[in-house]
Enzyme design. Structure first.
Site, PDB file in Angstrom:
ATOM      1  N   CYS A  92      10.773 -23.904  23.690  1.00  0.00           N
ATOM      2  CA  CYS A  92      10.118 -23.298  22.521  1.00  0.00           C
ATOM      3  C   CYS A  92       9.251 -22.115  22.971  1.00  0.00           C
ATOM      4  CB  CYS A  92       9.281 -24.330  21.779  1.00  0.00           C
ATOM      5  SG  CYS A  92      10.224 -25.399  20.665  1.00  0.00           S
ATOM      6  N   HIS A 134      19.985 -28.468  24.473  1.00  0.00           N
ATOM      7  CA  HIS A 134      20.574 -27.270  25.081  1.00  0.00           C
ATOM      8  C   HIS A 134      21.967 -27.576  25.582  1.00  0.00           C
ATOM      9  CE1 HIS A 134      18.198 -29.446  28.114  1.00  0.00           C
ATOM     10  NE2 HIS A 134      19.094 -29.070  29.011  1.00  0.00           N
TER      11      HIS A 134
HETATM   12  P1  AMP Z   1      18.724 -30.645  31.694  1.00  0.00           P
HETATM   13  O1  AMP Z   1      18.653 -31.434  32.965  1.00  0.00           O
HETATM   14  O2  AMP Z   1      20.080 -30.721  31.023  1.00  0.00           O
HETATM   15  O3  AMP Z   1      17.595 -30.980  30.751  1.00  0.00           O
HETATM   16  O4  AMP Z   1      18.604 -29.121  32.107  1.00  0.00           O
HETATM   17  C1  AMP Z   1      17.408 -28.428  32.092  1.00  0.00           C
HETATM   18  C2  AMP Z   1      17.695 -27.074  32.682  1.00  0.00           C
HETATM   19  O5  AMP Z   1      16.620 -26.222  32.353  1.00  0.00           O
HETATM   20  C3  AMP Z   1      17.845 -27.059  34.206  1.00  0.00           C
HETATM   21  O6  AMP Z   1      19.132 -26.550  34.561  1.00  0.00           O
HETATM   22  C4  AMP Z   1      16.719 -26.113  34.656  1.00  0.00           C
HETATM   23  O7  AMP Z   1      17.094 -25.299  35.749  1.00  0.00           O
HETATM   24  C5  AMP Z   1      16.455 -25.308  33.410  1.00  0.00           C
HETATM   25  N1  AMP Z   1      15.108 -24.769  33.284  1.00  0.00           N
HETATM   26  C6  AMP Z   1      13.925 -25.408  33.475  1.00  0.00           C
HETATM   27  N2  AMP Z   1      12.899 -24.572  33.242  1.00  0.00           N
HETATM   28  C7  AMP Z   1      13.446 -23.378  32.906  1.00  0.00           C
HETATM   29  C8  AMP Z   1      12.912 -22.109  32.550  1.00  0.00           C
HETATM   30  N3  AMP Z   1      11.584 -21.870  32.523  1.00  0.00           N
HETATM   31  N4  AMP Z   1      13.765 -21.094  32.265  1.00  0.00           N
HETATM   32  C9  AMP Z   1      15.093 -21.298  32.325  1.00  0.00           C
HETATM   33  N5  AMP Z   1      15.657 -22.481  32.632  1.00  0.00           N
HETATM   34  C10 AMP Z   1      14.853 -23.500  32.921  1.00  0.00           C
HETATM   35 ZN    ZN Z   2      11.420 -26.926  21.861  1.00  0.00          ZN
END
Ligand code: AMP
Ligand code: ZN
Length: 117
Positions: free
Chosen positions: A11, A104
């Protein structure tokens, strides 16, 4: 723009509080780079509206999730992934490996992907 959920990192990215590289954005969906890419192309496709997880989406969100898939496909084509293909992944909950509690889709491509589970 204030984040919908102040505890949610995605967000904050959507609200512009945390800088990110956007590949696509409309009123419903945003696509931005994963900070820790697992493939040459690793993007995250998110709803603008905060939905924590697939388990908290409702039937009324089905069109929105369809728009997420359509946006992923559009960006995949723009990134040159249409011919060789790509992968969409949604991790859900603890066993699914979900670390960020804002729905996501991972868009992965640019190399052959193994099936790991
Ligand atoms: P999940 O394990 O499916 O919840 O994936 C979360 C993803 O978010 C991981 O691949 C992280 O590398 C990514 N992530 C975490 N923080 C950030 C951020 N600030 N910007 C972009 N990606 C992020
Ligand atoms: Zn959110």
């Amino acid at each position: 723009m204030n984040p919908q959920n102040n505890d949610c990192i995605f967000c904050k990215i959507i609200a512009g509080e945390i800088p990110s590289k956007f590949a696509y954005r409309d009123d419903d969906v945003a696509v931005f780079a994963d900070i820790n890419p697992a493939a040459p192309v690793h993007l995250l496709v998110v709803p603008i509206k905060h939905i924590a997880s697939l388990t908290t989406m409702t039937d009324a969100d089905a069109l929105l999730v369809g728009k997420m898939v359509a946006a992923a496909n559009k960006v995949a084509k723009e990134q040159g992934l249409a011919e060789r293909g790509y992968r969409l992944t949604i991790n859900c909950g603890e066993d699914g490996g979900q670390l960020v509690q804002h729905l996501h889709i991972h868009l992965l491509g640019g190399r052959p992907l193994k099936w790991e589970n």
